[in-house]
Design a protein around this motif. Sequence first.
Motif, PDB file in Angstrom:
ATOM      1  N   ILE A   1      16.687  14.751  27.234  1.00 23.63           N
ATOM      2  CA  ILE A   1      15.985  15.469  26.167  1.00 23.63           C
ATOM      3  C   ILE A   1      14.925  16.404  26.736  1.00 23.63           C
ATOM      4  O   ILE A   1      14.828  17.578  26.345  1.00 23.63           O
ATOM      5  N   LYS A   2      14.134  15.914  27.688  1.00 21.82           N
ATOM      6  CA  LYS A   2      13.059  16.728  28.249  1.00 21.82           C
ATOM      7  C   LYS A   2      13.599  17.953  28.985  1.00 21.82           C
ATOM      8  O   LYS A   2      13.007  19.031  28.922  1.00 21.82           O
ATOM      9  N   ALA A   3      14.735  17.798  29.664  1.00 19.89           N
ATOM     10  CA  ALA A   3      15.323  18.940  30.382  1.00 19.89           C
ATOM     11  C   ALA A   3      15.731  20.039  29.410  1.00 19.89           C
ATOM     12  O   ALA A   3      15.524  21.233  29.668  1.00 19.89           O
ATOM     13  N   ALA A   4      16.314  19.645  28.271  1.00 22.54           N
ATOM     14  CA  ALA A   4      16.733  20.644  27.279  1.00 22.54           C
ATOM     15  C   ALA A   4      15.518  21.296  26.619  1.00 22.54           C
ATOM     16  O   ALA A   4      15.508  22.515  26.364  1.00 22.54           O
ATOM     17  N   MET A   5      14.486  20.506  26.330  1.00 22.76           N
ATOM     18  CA  MET A   5      13.260  21.082  25.775  1.00 22.76           C
ATOM     19  C   MET A   5      12.647  22.097  26.734  1.00 22.76           C
ATOM     20  O   MET A   5      12.207  23.182  26.320  1.00 22.76           O
ATOM     21  N   SER A   6      12.641  21.770  28.005  1.00 25.40           N
ATOM     22  CA  SER A   6      12.085  22.681  29.008  1.00 25.40           C
ATOM     23  C   SER A   6      12.901  23.961  29.087  1.00 25.40           C
ATOM     24  O   SER A   6      12.341  25.064  29.216  1.00 25.40           O
ATOM     25  N   ASP A   7      14.226  23.830  29.002  1.00 24.63           N
ATOM     26  CA  ASP A   7      15.083  25.016  29.011  1.00 24.63           C
ATOM     27  C   ASP A   7      14.730  25.937  27.850  1.00 24.63           C
ATOM     28  O   ASP A   7      14.641  27.164  28.021  1.00 24.63           O
ATOM     29  N   ALA A   8      14.515  25.357  26.673  1.00 28.58           N
ATOM     30  CA  ALA A   8      14.160  26.165  25.497  1.00 28.58           C
ATOM     31  C   ALA A   8      12.797  26.832  25.686  1.00 28.58           C
ATOM     32  O   ALA A   8      12.608  28.006  25.341  1.00 28.58           O
ATOM     33  N   ALA A   9      11.836  26.091  26.231  1.00 30.22           N
ATOM     34  CA  ALA A   9      10.486  26.644  26.410  1.00 30.22           C
ATOM     35  C   ALA A   9      10.475  27.790  27.418  1.00 30.22           C
ATOM     36  O   ALA A   9       9.857  28.840  27.195  1.00 30.22           O
ATOM     37  N   ILE A  10      11.182  27.621  28.524  1.00 28.92           N
ATOM     38  CA  ILE A  10      11.170  28.612  29.597  1.00 28.92           C
ATOM     39  C   ILE A  10      11.898  29.891  29.187  1.00 28.92           C
ATOM     40  O   ILE A  10      11.472  31.006  29.521  1.00 28.92           O
ATOM     41  N   HIS A  11      12.986  29.737  28.419  1.00 29.55           N
ATOM     42  CA  HIS A  11      13.829  30.885  28.087  1.00 29.55           C
ATOM     43  C   HIS A  11      13.640  31.391  26.656  1.00 29.55           C
ATOM     44  O   HIS A  11      14.407  32.231  26.186  1.00 29.55           O
ATOM     45  N   GLY A  12      12.628  30.897  25.957  1.00 25.76           N
ATOM     46  CA  GLY A  12      12.336  31.379  24.608  1.00 25.76           C
ATOM     47  C   GLY A  12      13.429  31.056  23.613  1.00 25.76           C
ATOM     48  O   GLY A  12      13.810  31.896  22.793  1.00 25.76           O
ATOM     49  N   LYS A  13      13.930  29.824  23.630  1.00 26.14           N
ATOM     50  CA  LYS A  13      15.048  29.418  22.782  1.00 26.14           C
ATOM     51  C   LYS A  13      14.627  28.279  21.849  1.00 26.14           C
ATOM     52  O   LYS A  13      13.482  27.801  21.879  1.00 26.14           O
ATOM     53  N   LEU A  14      15.563  27.874  21.009  1.00 23.36           N
ATOM     54  CA  LEU A  14      15.326  26.810  20.028  1.00 23.36           C
ATOM     55  C   LEU A  14      15.894  25.495  20.538  1.00 23.36           C
ATOM     56  O   LEU A  14      17.049  25.435  20.975  1.00 23.36           O
ATOM     57  N   PHE A  15      15.088  24.436  20.446  1.00 26.20           N
ATOM     58  CA  PHE A  15      15.563  23.067  20.677  1.00 26.20           C
ATOM     59  C   PHE A  15      15.357  22.278  19.399  1.00 26.20           C
ATOM     60  O   PHE A  15      14.249  22.233  18.865  1.00 26.20           O
ATOM     61  N   HIS A  16      16.424  21.654  18.894  1.00 29.89           N
ATOM     62  CA  HIS A  16      16.412  20.986  17.583  1.00 29.89           C
ATOM     63  C   HIS A  16      16.789  19.514  17.751  1.00 29.89           C
ATOM     64  O   HIS A  16      17.938  19.191  18.043  1.00 29.89           O
ATOM     65  N   LEU A  17      15.819  18.656  17.549  1.00 24.74           N
ATOM     66  CA  LEU A  17      15.995  17.201  17.674  1.00 24.74           C
ATOM     67  C   LEU A  17      16.101  16.588  16.289  1.00 24.74           C
ATOM     68  O   LEU A  17      15.380  16.985  15.374  1.00 24.74           O
ATOM     69  N   TRP A  18      17.007  15.590  16.132  1.00 23.26           N
ATOM     70  CA  TRP A  18      17.155  14.981  14.808  1.00 23.26           C
ATOM     71  C   TRP A  18      17.485  13.502  14.922  1.00 23.26           C
ATOM     72  O   TRP A  18      17.993  13.030  15.939  1.00 23.26           O
ATOM     73  N   TRP A  19      17.182  12.781  13.837  1.00 19.85           N
ATOM     74  CA  TRP A  19      17.555  11.368  13.708  1.00 19.85           C
ATOM     75  C   TRP A  19      17.324  10.938  12.275  1.00 19.85           C
ATOM     76  O   TRP A  19      16.967  11.730  11.411  1.00 19.85           O
ATOM     77  N   HIS A  20      17.565   9.663  11.978  1.00 20.71           N
ATOM     78  CA  HIS A  20      17.319   9.088  10.652  1.00 20.71           C
ATOM     79  C   HIS A  20      16.091   8.177  10.734  1.00 20.71           C
ATOM     80  O   HIS A  20      15.962   7.419  11.709  1.00 20.71           O
ATOM     81  N   PRO A  21      15.210   8.167   9.751  1.00 19.18           N
ATOM     82  CA  PRO A  21      14.115   7.197   9.774  1.00 19.18           C
ATOM     83  C   PRO A  21      14.593   5.753   9.914  1.00 19.18           C
ATOM     84  O   PRO A  21      13.926   4.954  10.589  1.00 19.18           O
ATOM     85  N   HIS A  22      15.742   5.410   9.322  1.00 16.34           N
ATOM     86  CA  HIS A  22      16.197   4.012   9.429  1.00 16.34           C
ATOM     87  C   HIS A  22      16.646   3.658  10.847  1.00 16.34           C
ATOM     88  O   HIS A  22      16.772   2.482  11.181  1.00 16.34           O
ATOM     89  N   ASN A  23      16.876   4.673  11.722  1.00 20.02           N
ATOM     90  CA  ASN A  23      17.156   4.378  13.128  1.00 20.02           C
ATOM     91  C   ASN A  23      15.967   3.695  13.795  1.00 20.02           C
ATOM     92  O   ASN A  23      16.130   2.956  14.773  1.00 20.02           O
ATOM     93  N   PHE A  24      14.758   3.974  13.275  1.00 16.89           N
ATOM     94  CA  PHE A  24      13.532   3.387  13.826  1.00 16.89           C
ATOM     95  C   PHE A  24      13.117   2.125  13.065  1.00 16.89           C
ATOM     96  O   PHE A  24      12.062   1.570  13.324  1.00 16.89           O
ATOM     97  N   GLY A  25      13.971   1.671  12.127  1.00 16.91           N
ATOM     98  CA  GLY A  25      13.623   0.519  11.300  1.00 16.91           C
ATOM     99  C   GLY A  25      13.588  -0.787  12.063  1.00 16.91           C
ATOM    100  O   GLY A  25      12.910  -1.730  11.658  1.00 16.91           O
TER     101      GLY A  25
END
Length: 322
Positions: free
Chosen positions: A258-282
Amino acid sequence: MPHGIFTVSLDFELYWGVRDKRSIEQYRHNLLGVRQAVPAMLQVFRDHDVHATWATVGFLFFDSRESLMQNLPRLLPSYAQTVLSPYPYIQSSDCLEATYHFAPDLLDMIEACAGQEIGTHTFSHYYCLEQGQTLEQFAADISAAVATARARGLRMDSIVFPRNQWSRDYLATLSQLGIRCFRGNERSWIYQARADAQETRLQRALRLLDAYLNLSGHNTYRIAECLREQPFNFPASRFLRPYSKSLARFEWLRLRRIKAAMSDAAIHGKLFHLWWHPHNFGTNTFQNIHFLTRIAEHYRDLNRRYGMRSLNMGEICRLGNS
């Protein structure tokens, strides 16, 4: 955009998201845990200035079976597999226990937190690629979701399609009803939108492996391409899989991915979109919140170093209209 964007979307569904696959008893602990997980997630977002879209099933806006029954859509879905429709379940239940089916109190909490957007996850957790349902029925469902939100004083700008089932045929309906953006799927074939029956064990296995090892790429996107036409498509980059005790030794790989993809987005001015369900953290809430905190801390580091911004889906829409 000179800076990358970090966005988060959550599929907020409670029991409606798993009703056709599991009983309440089978999923009780995850559903009960949502009441602790949501405020804990909001605290992480608040502490690190993370903006998120909470794509909410329309049923959750109500507080009882009676109030829900008074606001059903004009048309109901006619799935070939009747178990997919929640309406027989609703009509056959004398009472729907609020803890598992409704969440106006949690929506109040989300609304009160800066940077949080309430979007739609359709009214009834509607499946766009399942056989039997029609485009007209989908339009009726989304109309009900928009009207329900409007009654609460909310405008629906964003949608996440349940089970990530969508097709271009349905997008025109969104624009007609004022919804300006959606979360599309990753580009790899293992994430292609499809009906449940078309899912294979191989695809599920590869998606699990992809959470730890880079099989499908960073899945970051040029923002200008995302904003090319309405409704805007802000595709998913990574599903935040919940903590698994059996895979705990590989948590460092999951975080690194996850961190590698976030860094790629930050360095190259791109979008990184993370998602999940609240019940995954239940369940395993402590471990999941700790992992989320490490992601949020990485975002703050990218914000300082590269100017990366955290925006919810509606806020990204406004970039396209500016």
